[in-house]
Design a protein around this motif. Structure first.
Motif, PDB file in Angstrom:
ATOM      1  N   ALA A   1       0.813  -1.217   0.000  1.00 11.73           N
ATOM      2  CA  ALA A   1       0.000   0.000   0.000  1.00 11.73           C
ATOM      3  C   ALA A   1       0.846   1.267   0.000  1.00 11.73           C
ATOM      4  CB  ALA A   1      -0.940   0.003   1.211  1.00 11.73           C
ATOM      5  N   ILE A   2       2.145   1.136   0.264  1.00  6.32           N
ATOM      6  CA  ILE A   2       3.039   2.296   0.238  1.00  6.32           C
ATOM      7  C   ILE A   2       3.438   2.646  -1.188  1.00  6.32           C
ATOM      8  CG2 ILE A   2       5.272   3.193   1.018  1.00  6.32           C
ATOM      9  CD1 ILE A   2       5.142   1.296   3.387  1.00  6.32           C
ATOM     10  N   VAL A   3       3.457   1.649  -2.064  1.00  6.11           N
ATOM     11  CA  VAL A   3       4.037   1.806  -3.402  1.00  6.11           C
ATOM     12  C   VAL A   3       3.491   3.021  -4.148  1.00  6.11           C
ATOM     13  CG1 VAL A   3       4.299   0.733  -5.667  1.00  6.11           C
ATOM     14  CG2 VAL A   3       4.661  -0.625  -3.594  1.00  6.11           C
ATOM     15  N   PRO A   4       2.169   3.228  -4.233  1.00  3.99           N
ATOM     16  CA  PRO A   4       1.695   4.386  -5.007  1.00  3.99           C
ATOM     17  C   PRO A   4       2.136   5.723  -4.439  1.00  3.99           C
ATOM     18  CG  PRO A   4      -0.129   3.298  -3.883  1.00  3.99           C
ATOM     19  CD  PRO A   4       1.042   2.391  -3.765  1.00  3.99           C
TER      20      PRO A   4
ATOM     21  N   ALA B   1      16.914  27.308   6.215  1.00  5.00           N
ATOM     22  CA  ALA B   1      16.440  27.422   4.832  1.00  5.00           C
ATOM     23  C   ALA B   1      15.040  28.030   4.807  1.00  5.00           C
ATOM     24  CB  ALA B   1      16.430  26.053   4.155  1.00  5.00           C
ATOM     25  N   ALA B   2      14.811  28.920   3.852  1.00  2.00           N
ATOM     26  CA  ALA B   2      13.509  29.582   3.710  1.00  2.00           C
ATOM     27  C   ALA B   2      12.928  29.267   2.339  1.00  2.00           C
ATOM     28  CB  ALA B   2      13.657  31.089   3.892  1.00  2.00           C
ATOM     29  N   TYR B   3      11.612  29.019   2.303  1.00  4.45           N
ATOM     30  CA  TYR B   3      10.942  28.587   1.070  1.00  4.45           C
ATOM     31  C   TYR B   3       9.736  29.480   0.789  1.00  4.45           C
ATOM     32  CZ  TYR B   3      13.766  24.515   2.203  1.00  4.45           C
ATOM     33  OH  TYR B   3      14.821  23.692   2.525  1.00  4.45           O
ATOM     34  N   ARG B   4       9.575  29.835  -0.478  1.00  7.81           N
ATOM     35  CA  ARG B   4       8.427  30.627  -0.902  1.00  7.81           C
ATOM     36  C   ARG B   4       7.266  29.741  -1.332  1.00  7.81           C
ATOM     37  NH1 ARG B   4       9.992  34.260  -5.571  1.00  7.81           N
ATOM     38  NH2 ARG B   4       8.056  35.358  -4.997  1.00  7.81           N
ATOM     39  N   THR B   5       7.571  28.499  -1.730  1.00  4.23           N
ATOM     40  CA  THR B   5       6.554  27.566  -2.209  1.00  4.23           C
ATOM     41  C   THR B   5       6.690  26.244  -1.475  1.00  4.23           C
ATOM     42  OG1 THR B   5       6.551  28.573  -4.415  1.00  4.23           O
ATOM     43  CG2 THR B   5       5.702  26.316  -4.228  1.00  4.23           C
ATOM     44  N   VAL B   6       5.568  25.685  -1.041  1.00  3.86           N
ATOM     45  CA  VAL B   6       5.542  24.370  -0.395  1.00  3.86           C
ATOM     46  C   VAL B   6       4.600  23.476  -1.193  1.00  3.86           C
ATOM     47  CG1 VAL B   6       5.007  23.048   1.688  1.00  3.86           C
ATOM     48  CG2 VAL B   6       6.007  25.340   1.882  1.00  3.86           C
ATOM     49  N   ILE B   7       5.042  22.249  -1.450  1.00  2.00           N
ATOM     50  CA  ILE B   7       4.237  21.286  -2.199  1.00  2.00           C
ATOM     51  C   ILE B   7       3.873  20.115  -1.291  1.00  2.00           C
ATOM     52  CG2 ILE B   7       4.131  19.762  -4.206  1.00  2.00           C
ATOM     53  CD1 ILE B   7       6.362  21.460  -5.460  1.00  2.00           C
ATOM     54  N   ILE B   8       2.589  19.810  -1.222  1.00  5.61           N
ATOM     55  CA  ILE B   8       2.110  18.619  -0.531  1.00  5.61           C
ATOM     56  C   ILE B   8       1.942  17.512  -1.566  1.00  5.61           C
ATOM     57  CG2 ILE B   8       0.289  17.606   0.892  1.00  5.61           C
ATOM     58  CD1 ILE B   8      -0.483  20.434   1.774  1.00  5.61           C
ATOM     59  N   PRO B   9       2.670  16.423  -1.451  1.00 10.29           N
ATOM     60  CA  PRO B   9       2.504  15.327  -2.410  1.00 10.29           C
ATOM     61  C   PRO B   9       1.264  14.505  -2.060  1.00 10.29           C
ATOM     62  CG  PRO B   9       4.074  14.678  -0.751  1.00 10.29           C
ATOM     63  CD  PRO B   9       3.675  16.102  -0.422  1.00 10.29           C
ATOM     64  N   PRO B  10       0.826  13.611  -2.932  1.00  6.88           N
ATOM     65  CA  PRO B  10      -0.250  12.698  -2.538  1.00  6.88           C
ATOM     66  C   PRO B  10       0.092  12.007  -1.219  1.00  6.88           C
ATOM     67  CG  PRO B  10       0.167  12.520  -4.886  1.00  6.88           C
ATOM     68  CD  PRO B  10       1.235  13.408  -4.337  1.00  6.88           C
ATOM     69  N   SER B  11      -0.810  12.114  -0.265  1.00  9.74           N
ATOM     70  CA  SER B  11      -0.513  11.683   1.108  1.00  9.74           C
ATOM     71  C   SER B  11      -1.775  11.218   1.805  1.00  9.74           C
ATOM     72  CB  SER B  11       0.090  12.847   1.921  1.00  9.74           C
ATOM     73  OG  SER B  11       1.177  13.454   1.266  1.00  9.74           O
ATOM     74  N   LEU B  12      -1.574  10.540   2.925  1.00  9.85           N
ATOM     75  CA  LEU B  12      -2.672  10.172   3.816  1.00  9.85           C
ATOM     76  C   LEU B  12      -2.780  11.119   4.992  1.00  9.85           C
ATOM     77  CD1 LEU B  12      -2.159   6.297   3.946  1.00  9.85           C
ATOM     78  CD2 LEU B  12      -4.112   7.494   2.942  1.00  9.85           C
TER      79      LEU B  12
ATOM     80  N   LEU C   1      -4.935   6.750  -5.398  1.00 10.79           N
ATOM     81  CA  LEU C   1      -3.751   6.221  -4.724  1.00 10.79           C
ATOM     82  C   LEU C   1      -4.108   5.325  -3.547  1.00 10.79           C
ATOM     83  CD1 LEU C   1      -1.253   9.157  -4.744  1.00 10.79           C
ATOM     84  CD2 LEU C   1      -0.959   6.916  -5.740  1.00 10.79           C
ATOM     85  N   GLY C   2      -4.816   4.254  -3.820  1.00 14.31           N
ATOM     86  CA  GLY C   2      -5.012   3.269  -2.771  1.00 14.31           C
ATOM     87  C   GLY C   2      -6.087   3.671  -1.787  1.00 14.31           C
ATOM     88  N   PRO C   3      -6.339   2.798  -0.837  1.00 12.36           N
ATOM     89  CA  PRO C   3      -7.413   2.995   0.124  1.00 12.36           C
ATOM     90  C   PRO C   3      -7.029   3.965   1.220  1.00 12.36           C
ATOM     91  CG  PRO C   3      -6.245   0.985   0.617  1.00 12.36           C
ATOM     92  CD  PRO C   3      -5.632   1.535  -0.625  1.00 12.36           C
ATOM     93  N   GLU C   4      -8.016   4.614   1.794  1.00 15.83           N
ATOM     94  CA  GLU C   4      -7.734   5.421   2.974  1.00 15.83           C
ATOM     95  C   GLU C   4      -7.485   4.524   4.173  1.00 15.83           C
ATOM     96  OE1 GLU C   4     -10.184   9.466   1.894  1.00 15.83           O
ATOM     97  OE2 GLU C   4     -10.405   8.518   3.836  1.00 15.83           O
ATOM     98  N   GLU C   5      -7.995   3.323   4.116  1.00 16.15           N
ATOM     99  CA  GLU C   5      -7.754   2.346   5.186  1.00 16.15           C
ATOM    100  C   GLU C   5      -6.564   1.497   4.775  1.00 16.15           C
ATOM    101  OE1 GLU C   5      -7.717   0.588   8.546  1.00 16.15           O
ATOM    102  OE2 GLU C   5      -9.420   1.874   8.171  1.00 16.15           O
ATOM    103  N   PRO C   6      -5.373   1.720   5.369  1.00 20.12           N
ATOM    104  CA  PRO C   6      -4.202   0.942   4.963  1.00 20.12           C
ATOM    105  C   PRO C   6      -4.465  -0.547   5.080  1.00 20.12           C
ATOM    106  CG  PRO C   6      -3.567   2.743   6.403  1.00 20.12           C
ATOM    107  CD  PRO C   6      -5.074   2.675   6.418  1.00 20.12           C
ATOM    108  N   GLY C   7      -3.907  -1.275   4.113  1.00 24.00           N
ATOM    109  CA  GLY C   7      -4.047  -2.722   4.140  1.00 24.00           C
ATOM    110  C   GLY C   7      -5.251  -3.220   3.383  1.00 24.00           C
ATOM    111  N   GLY C   8      -6.090  -2.303   2.884  1.00 20.51           N
ATOM    112  CA  GLY C   8      -7.267  -2.727   2.144  1.00 20.51           C
ATOM    113  C   GLY C   8      -6.925  -3.096   0.717  1.00 20.51           C
TER     114      GLY C   8
END
Length: 714
Positions: free
Chosen positions: A443-446, A489-500, A704-711
Motif C-alpha cells: 500500500a506504500i508503493v503508489p 532554509a527559507a521557502y516561498r513555495t511548499v508542495i504537498i505530495p499525494p498523502s494520507l 492512490l489506494g485505500p484510505e484504510e491501509p491494508g485494504g
C-alpha cells in the motif's frame, strides 16, 4: 580574488576524496605507509580505516591500534586526514559482537504474532487479545484471561545485532568503539593530528520487520499517553484504530532510533571535536525506509556530515537518495554531505562512469566523495568484495590524480556555497507509516511512486527544491513574512505530495503560511488526516492551495508562478530541454552565484543556450584545471544568456559576478531592454514545440489506494 578562488588550483585535503580503505589482511607497517603514499600521490585527501572481511590482524587489539597510529602519523606527515570507522564490517552498532554478547536487553528484537495453538516462548510474550467476531476488532485481555486469547503478540530475538532503539545498548556500542578510539588517540588531536571524525555504516532497527525494545513501552506511553499493548494488533491487521496506532508507533520508534543512535553518537563526536558521518540503510524507497530507519532525514539531523550510499554503475531517475541528505544538511546548517559511492560498479568500470555517477550526486547536493573502496589486499576472495577496488591495483591508477583534483574543486565550491532552492516538497514517509501493514508494504508503493514522479518533474523543469521531513519541521519549522522556514532554509513555495496524513505541527505551520500569503501547492489525493487522526483542519487549508492536474506541465506552471527556475536551457532551435539526466544546482558563493549544470546521460545535448536568472559577468570554471575564463554573454530579460556545448557525461560550472562598473551596468540595462522585445519574438517561435522527456504521467494511478491501509484499493 578571494582566498577561496586562489585555492581552486590546488584544493586542500579537507575537500579531497576520502575512500573506505579496506583493511582486509594482516596489516604491516611498511605496507600501510606505502599505500598512504600512493593515495597522496593520486590526489586523495584522507581515508577511512575500515575493518573488513579477510582481516588477519585482531580487531581492536594491540597490533590494530598500532596500525592506526602508524597511519595517523604518516597521514599527518603528508597533510592528509585519517578517519575512523566504527565497526568490524557492517552494519554498525554491534562492536564486533561485544554489544549483543551482553544479553537480551542489548539484542535486536522484532514483533511477531501468533494465533492458537500458541507455541511461542512464554518469557517472550507481550500481550494477548480476544477477537470480536462481529466487528473484527481485537481487544487487549488482562493477564488472567490470556487462556481465552485469539491472538498473542510476542518478540523474536536476533542475538547477533544490537537493539538500536535502546539508549543503553547504543551507549555500550559508543563505549566499545568511540570511547576506545578516543582513549587511544585523543591526545594526538591535541598535538595537531588531523583526526576529523568517524564513519557509521548502515545502522538499522528491523529491516522488513517491526521492531521491539524493552525501552519501547515507557517511551510510547510517554509520547502517546496510552499503552503500546493496546494497539499492537492494529499494526498487523486493519482495525478502526489502525491509522492513529501506526502513526503513534512509528513516530515513537523513529524518535527512539534517532535519539539513541544518531543523537548519542553525534553528541559524543561534537564534544570531542569530531564529525560523525556515514549513512543509514535502505534510503532509496519509502517501502524500505519505514521498517529500517523510520525517517532517514530525522537521522541526518544529528550527524555533523550526513551521507548516503550509492551502489552500482548507474544514476537514478529521481534524486531521492542524495536529495534527502542535502535537504536535511541545508536546513540544519551542515556544510558537508558525503556519499559512499561506486561499490558494485564492477572491475571494468571506467573513469567516465565514475565521473558520471559522482556528478549526478553532486548536482543533487552531495559535496564529499568517499570511494567504495580501496582494498589493502586482493588476495583470494578479497577481490570479490563488492568490486571494484579503486586503488593501486587498477591499470589507470597513475592517471587517477586528475579525477580526484576534479572532484576536490567541485567539493570546495559546492560545500562553501549556500543553496538557493525556494521550493519545499514535503516528504511523505509519515503516510507510509500508515500504509505499512505488518510486513506488507504494497500500500506504500503508489505514494512512493507519486513522490518520486513529483521530484522528477521538478528536476526536469530545472526547479531546484528541497525535501521537508516532518520530523525536522516539528523541531525547526516556523513561518515568517510569507516564507516557510525550516532551520536555516527559507521557502516561498511548499508542495504537498499525494498523502494520507500530515503531522499536527506541519498542518498548523502551513495554515499560518497561507494566511501570510505563502504559495501552497497540493497534489491529490490530498491528505485528510492530521497525525493519523480524522480532522477537518486540512479542508480549510487545502481551499487556499493551488491544486494542479496530475501532469508535469501543470505542476511546473503551478510552482513557477511564484518560484520560477533559476536556469533555462534550450537547444539551438529554441526548444526547452528536459530530461532526468539534465539537472541544475545553484549556490551563492561570496559575491557570485555559481550554476552547476550536469548532463549525467550517455548522450550529448549539442550546443545549448543557457539563460541564467542573474545579471553580471559570466565565467566558466574548469574543474579539470581550476582555471576561470570569462565568456561572451548577452543580456536577456531575466538575466544573462550564454551558448555552450554540453556533451555526454559532462558538466558546466558557470560563475556570475555582479558588474562593478556603473557604465557597464548601464550598457547592460540598455541591452536588456532590447532583449525583452527580442524575446517576445523568440518565445513565439519556440512555442511550437517543447522537447520534454517522457514523464511516465500514467505510471502513477491517481486513485492512490485505500484510505484504510491494508485494504484492497478497489
Amino acid at each position: 580574488m578571494s582566498k577561496l578562488w586562489e585555492k581552486l588550483a590546488s584544493p586542500p585535503a579537507e575537500y579531497r576524496s576520502a575512500p573506505l580503505w579496506s583493511w582486509n589482511d594482516k596489516l604491516e607497517p611498511a605496507e600501510l605507509e606505502r599505500q598512504i603514499e600512493e593515495m597522496h600521490a593520486a590526489g586523495i585527501g584522507g581515508f577511512f580505516m575500515h575493518a573488513r572481511g579477510g582481516l588477519q590482524t585482531p580487531y581492536m587489539g594491540e597490533a590494530w591500534m598500532e596500525s592506526i597510529r602508524i597511519s595517523i602519523v604518516k597521514s599527518r606527515e603528508l597533510g592528509m586526514n585519517s578517519w575512523f570507522y566504527d565497526e568490524n564490517g557492517w552494519p554498525s552498532g554491534f562492536a564486533d559482537g561485544e554489544v549483543p554478547a551482553r544479553g537480551i536487553a542489548y539484542q535486536q528484537k522484532m514483533l511477531a504474532w501468533e494465533k492458537p495453538p500458541f507455541r511461542h516462548p512464554v518469557e517472550r510474550a507481550i500481550a494477548c487479545y480476544s477477537l470480536e467476531a462481529a466487528s473484527g476488532e481485537y481487544r487487549l485481555l488482562p493477564q488472567e484471561e490470556s487462556g481465552a486469547a485469539d491472538l498473542a503478540m510476542y518478540y523474536e530475538v536476533n542475538p547477533y545485532y544490537t537493539d538500536t532503539l535502546s539508549k543503553l545498548a547504543v551507549g555500550e556500542f559508543i563505549t566499545a568503539a568511540y570511547e576506545r578510539y578516543w582513549e587511544e588517540f585523543g591526545q594526538l588531536e591535541a598535538e595537531g593530528a588531523a583526526l576529523p571524525g568517524i564513519f557509521t555504516d548502515e545502522p538499522q532497527f528491523a529491516r522488513g520487520r517491526l521492531p521491539w525494545s524493552f525501552e519501547l513501552e515507557e517511551a510510547f506511553a510517554s509520547r502517546s499517553g496510552y499503552m503500546v499493548q493496546e494497539i499492537l494488533p492494529a499494526l498487523f491487521f486493519p482495525q478502526r484504530s489502525s491509522n492513529k496506532a501506526r502513526y503513534d508507533y512509528w513516530s515513537t520508534v523513529t524518535a527512539m532510533f534517532t535519539e539513541a543512535y544518531a543523537k548519542q553518537i553525534g553528541d559524543f563526536c561534537a564534544a570531542k571535536g569530531w564529525a560523525a558521518t556515514g549513512h543509514v540503510v535502505d534510503e532509496q524507497e519509502l517501502m524500505h525506509q519505514v521498517t529500517s530507519v523510520g525517517d532517514p532525514m530525522a537521522f541526518y539531523e544529528y550527524l555533523q556530515i550526513p551521507g548516503c550510499d550509492w551502489l552500482g554503475r548507474f544514476v537514478g531517475e529521481e534524486p531521492l537518495v542524495p536529495k534527502q541528505v542535502s535537504s536535511a544538511a541545508r536546513q540544519t546548517g551542515k556544510k558537508r554531505t558525503i556519499t559512499e559511492s561506486f561499490g558494485c560498479s564492477g572491475w571494468n568500470v571506467s573513469i567516465q562512469d565514475l565521473r558520471r555517477i559522482g556528478e549526478w550526486q553532486f548536482v543533487h547536493g552531495i559535496n564529499f566523495l568517499c570511494q567504495h573502496l580501496q582494498g589493502y589486499s586482493l588476495r583470494g576472495l578479497r577481490k570479490r568484495d563488492y568490486p571494484p577496488s579503486l586503488f593501486y591495483q587498477q591499470p589507470w591508477w597513475k592517471d587517477y590524480r586528475g579525477f580526484n583534483d576534479y572532484f576536490a574543486r567541485l567539493s570546495m565550491i559546492l560545500a562553501e556555497g549556500t543553496g538557493r532552492a525556494e521550493v519545499l516538497l514535503l516528504h511523505p514517509v509519515r503516510s507510509a507509516w500508515l500504509a505499512q501493514c505488518g510486513e506488507d508494504t504494497s500500500a506504500i508503493v503508489p505514494y512512493h511512486e507519486a513522490f518520486a514522479l513529483l521530484t522528477r518533474w521538478l528536476c526536469q523543469a530545472l526547479i531546484e527544491h528541497d525535501y521537508g521531513s516532518e520530523s525536522i519541521i516539528a523541531r525547526h519549522g516556523r513561518v515568517s513574512e510569507g516564507q516557510f522556514i525550516v532551520g536555516e532554509a527559507a521557502y516561498r513555495t511548499v508542495i504537498i505530495p499525494p498523502s494520507l496524513t500530515l503531522d499536527r505541527v506541519t498542518a498548523a505551520l502551513l495554515q499560518e503560511f497561507v494566511e501570510q500569503g505563502g504559495h501552497l501547492v497540493a497534489c491529490g489525493p490530498a491528505p485528510a488526516l492530521v497525525s493519523g487522526e480524522d480532522s477537518g483542519q486540512l479542508e480549510r487549508l487545502l481551499q487556499s492551495a493551488v491544486q494542479p492536474e496530475w501532469n508535469s506541465e501543470a505542476l511546473r506552471s503551478a510552482v513557477a508562478a511564484v518560484s520560477a527556475p533559476f536556469v533555462q536551457i534550450t537547444d539551438e532551435a529554441g526548444k526547452k530541454l528536459a530530461s532526468d539526466t539534465l539537472n541544475v544546482r545553484s549556490v551563492n558563493l561570496e559575491d557570485s552565484v555559481v550554476y552547476y549544470i550536469v548532463n549525467s546521460g550517455t548522450e550529448g545535448c549539442g550546443n545549448v543556450n543557457i539563460e541564467l536568472r542573474q545579471r553580471g559577468r559570466v565565467s566558466l570554471i574548469d574543474p579539470e584545471t581550476g582555471s576561470i575564463t570569462e565568456l561572451d554573454s548577452e543580456a536577456s530579460a531575466q538575466g544573462m544568456r550564454v551558448a555552450l556545448p554540453l556533451y555526454a557525461a559532462h558538466s558546466l560550472l558557470l560563475k556570475v559576478e555582479e558588474y562593478g562598473d556603473a557604465d557597464v551596468a548601464r550598457e547592460i540595462a540598455e541591452s536588456m531592454e532590447a532583449a525583452e522585445s527580442r524575446e517576445v519574438v523568440e518565445s513565439e517561435e519556440a512555442a511550437e514545440g517543447r522537447e520534454v522527456v517522457e514523464s511516465e504521467e500514467a505510471a502513477v494511478v491517481l486513485e492512490l489506494g485505500p484510505e484504510e491501509p491494508g485494504g484492497s484499493g478497489e
